[in-house]
Scaffold this active site. Structure first.
Site, PDB file in Angstrom:
ATOM      1  N   SER A   1     -58.287 -55.748 -39.074  1.00 53.71           N
ATOM      2  CA  SER A   1     -58.643 -54.993 -37.865  1.00 53.71           C
ATOM      3  C   SER A   1     -57.689 -53.841 -37.629  1.00 53.71           C
ATOM      4  CB  SER A   1     -58.593 -55.896 -36.624  1.00 53.71           C
ATOM      5  OG  SER A   1     -59.299 -57.075 -36.849  1.00 53.71           O
TER       6      SER A   1
ATOM      7  N   HIS B   1     -68.896 -51.458 -36.774  1.00 53.06           N
ATOM      8  CA  HIS B   1     -67.905 -51.906 -37.745  1.00 53.06           C
ATOM      9  C   HIS B   1     -68.353 -51.463 -39.119  1.00 53.06           C
ATOM     10  CE1 HIS B   1     -64.866 -55.205 -36.664  1.00 53.06           C
ATOM     11  NE2 HIS B   1     -64.934 -54.338 -35.679  1.00 53.06           N
TER      12      HIS B   1
ATOM     13  N   HIS C   1     -65.709 -62.707 -40.653  1.00 51.82           N
ATOM     14  CA  HIS C   1     -64.892 -63.743 -40.003  1.00 51.82           C
ATOM     15  C   HIS C   1     -65.724 -64.995 -39.744  1.00 51.82           C
ATOM     16  CE1 HIS C   1     -62.865 -59.944 -38.747  1.00 51.82           C
ATOM     17  NE2 HIS C   1     -61.779 -60.652 -38.942  1.00 51.82           N
TER      18      HIS C   1
ATOM     19  N   TYR D   1     -65.461 -66.816 -37.157  1.00 52.23           N
ATOM     20  CA  TYR D   1     -65.855 -66.851 -35.733  1.00 52.23           C
ATOM     21  C   TYR D   1     -67.112 -66.031 -35.441  1.00 52.23           C
ATOM     22  CZ  TYR D   1     -63.355 -62.363 -35.237  1.00 52.23           C
ATOM     23  OH  TYR D   1     -62.923 -61.080 -35.382  1.00 52.23           O
ATOM     24  N   GLU D   2     -67.505 -65.181 -36.378  1.00 49.55           N
ATOM     25  CA  GLU D   2     -68.751 -64.428 -36.177  1.00 49.55           C
ATOM     26  C   GLU D   2     -69.976 -65.280 -36.471  1.00 49.55           C
ATOM     27  OE1 GLU D   2     -68.559 -60.079 -37.621  1.00 49.55           O
ATOM     28  OE2 GLU D   2     -66.915 -61.056 -38.680  1.00 49.55           O
TER      29      GLU D   2
ATOM     30  N   ALA E   1     -54.423 -58.483 -38.671  1.00 50.75           N
ATOM     31  CA  ALA E   1     -53.693 -58.399 -37.407  1.00 50.75           C
ATOM     32  C   ALA E   1     -53.444 -59.839 -36.963  1.00 50.75           C
ATOM     33  CB  ALA E   1     -54.536 -57.671 -36.375  1.00 50.75           C
TER      34      ALA E   1
ATOM     35  N   MET F   1     -56.906 -65.231 -37.219  1.00 54.11           N
ATOM     36  CA  MET F   1     -58.272 -65.769 -37.342  1.00 54.11           C
ATOM     37  C   MET F   1     -58.936 -65.383 -38.668  1.00 54.11           C
ATOM     38  SD  MET F   1     -59.604 -64.845 -33.506  1.00 54.11           S
ATOM     39  CE  MET F   1     -58.523 -65.021 -32.070  1.00 54.11           C
ATOM     40  N   SER F   2     -58.137 -65.085 -39.684  1.00 52.77           N
ATOM     41  CA  SER F   2     -58.733 -64.653 -40.964  1.00 52.77           C
ATOM     42  C   SER F   2     -57.821 -65.044 -42.121  1.00 52.77           C
ATOM     43  CB  SER F   2     -58.948 -63.134 -40.942  1.00 52.77           C
ATOM     44  OG  SER F   2     -57.695 -62.467 -40.934  1.00 52.77           O
TER      45      SER F   2
ATOM     46  N   ASN G   1     -49.288 -58.514 -31.324  1.00 49.50           N
ATOM     47  CA  ASN G   1     -48.960 -59.035 -29.986  1.00 49.50           C
ATOM     48  C   ASN G   1     -48.156 -60.308 -30.182  1.00 49.50           C
ATOM     49  OD1 ASN G   1     -51.856 -59.957 -30.919  1.00 49.50           O
ATOM     50  ND2 ASN G   1     -51.066 -61.608 -29.621  1.00 49.50           N
TER      51      ASN G   1
ATOM     52  N   HIS H   1     -58.136 -57.496 -26.753  1.00 46.59           N
ATOM     53  CA  HIS H   1     -58.490 -57.054 -28.100  1.00 46.59           C
ATOM     54  C   HIS H   1     -58.145 -55.574 -28.274  1.00 46.59           C
ATOM     55  CE1 HIS H   1     -60.428 -56.890 -31.926  1.00 46.59           C
ATOM     56  NE2 HIS H   1     -61.295 -55.993 -31.529  1.00 46.59           N
TER      57      HIS H   1
HETATM   58  N1  HPA Z   1     -54.063 -64.952 -32.101  1.00 49.65           N
HETATM   59  C1  HPA Z   1     -54.988 -65.027 -33.067  1.00 49.65           C
HETATM   60  N2  HPA Z   1     -55.398 -63.974 -33.744  1.00 49.65           N
HETATM   61  C2  HPA Z   1     -54.855 -62.783 -33.454  1.00 49.65           C
HETATM   62  C3  HPA Z   1     -53.880 -62.637 -32.458  1.00 49.65           C
HETATM   63  C4  HPA Z   1     -53.463 -63.783 -31.746  1.00 49.65           C
HETATM   64  O1  HPA Z   1     -52.596 -63.743 -30.850  1.00 49.65           O
HETATM   65  N3  HPA Z   1     -53.557 -61.307 -32.423  1.00 49.65           N
HETATM   66  C5  HPA Z   1     -54.318 -60.690 -33.362  1.00 49.65           C
HETATM   67  N4  HPA Z   1     -55.101 -61.579 -33.998  1.00 49.65           N
END
Ligand code: HPA
Length: 272
Positions: A29, A60, A82, A84-85, A112, A210-211, A234, A246
């Site tokens: 991302s 995307h 992903h 989650y999609e 990310a 998440m990937s 973050n 996000h």
């Molecule tokens: N958690 C999970 N996935 C993420 C995060 C997070 O804090 N930041 C970016 N992708």
């Protein structure tokens, strides 16, 4: 995974370009700018490739970009799938099988992620040294086709020590440092709870995301050498002072993107 389907996908790509990629690159991302440094590009929309999963998120990019970085022919995924999609693990990892049949022997995977290790800060890049994967099914569950790889693949060196050393050396030439640590997979799409983050910190996670893990498992299974680079966008839940957004994740990823692109470009250039 159905060998015949993967072969059809690979044959289609071969019919579009004579370039033979040896290195696969997955762009996380906000990190898609790397595509700009690829020369002599053939851009193949996922929708054109038989049996390829389709990107769901409007706006995307969903392209396989084949071209050169220096002397290395790469196949870069602009847009990944992903879990989650709603994609199955077979769909999430399908492109890796196709890359393998195209001749790819190595993978650079980026993402990310959220920082769990308190010595990290947003904007840092981290070499992934290992992963923890309790929160999603293994992508290799099901019938095994030995033409792709073994039933019980070894994960002792899920991330190549040789490539980690090369990445550290390259980053120091470029004038910045890299964090190192363990990436823990959460399925998402919600961010983790503070209790989950405390639990995972105790288990040895340095970042959460998440990937990346499904692709890493399958790349190892297929005999590829893997380099994983995370951008910490973050601090994770409970460590961060504010709620997650996000938009902030994408903003920090974009800011760190120049460093990441320079690093991946240099590593890709003298891949062999
Ligand atoms: N958690 C999970 N996935 C993420 C995060 C997070 O804090 N930041 C970016 N992708």
């Amino acid at each position: 995974m159905r060998y015949e389907q993967v072969l059809e996908s690979a044959n289609y790509i071969r019919s579009v370009t004579a370039q033979q990629p040896t290195l696969g690159i997955i762009l996380g991302s906000g990190l898609g700018a790397l595509v700009d440094v690829i020369a002599d590009k053939t851009v193949i929309p996922y929708g054109d490739i038989p049996h390829f999963p389709q990107s769901t998120v409007l706006g995307h990019a969903g392209n396989l970009v084949i071209g050169r970085i220096g002397n290395t022919t790469v196949a870069a995924m602009q847009g990944r799938f992903h879990y989650y999609e709603g994609f199955s693990m077979d769909e999430v990892t399908y492109p890796l099988y196709v890359m393998k049949l195209l001749g790819t022997t190595g993978l650079i995977v980026t993402n990310a992620c959220g920082g769990v290790n308190r010595s990290f800060a947003p904007g840092d890049l981290m070499l992934i040294t290992d992963y923890i994967s309790f929160m999603a099914p293994n992508p290799l569950i099901g019938h095994n086709d030995e033409r792709f790889g073994p039933r019980f693949p070894d994960m002792t060196e899920a991330y190549s020590r040789r490539l980690m050393a090369k990445a550290e050396e390259t980053a120091s030439v470029l004038g910045f440092g890299l964090q190192k640590g363990v990436y823990a997979l959460f399925s998402g799409p919600c961010f983790e709870t503070a209790a989950e983050i405390r639990a995972y910190a105790a288990l040895g996670a340095d970042v959460v995301g998440m990937s990346t893990v499904p692709e890493t498992i399958v790349a190892n299974y297929l005999g590829m050498e893997v380099l994983g680079i995370s951008c910490i966008t973050n601090m994770a839940t409970g460590i961060a002072e504010k709620k997650h957004s996000h938009e902030a994740v994408i903003r920090i990823a974009n800011e760190a993107s120049a460093k990441l692109c320079a690093l991946v470009q240099r590593i890709a250039e003298d891949w062999v």
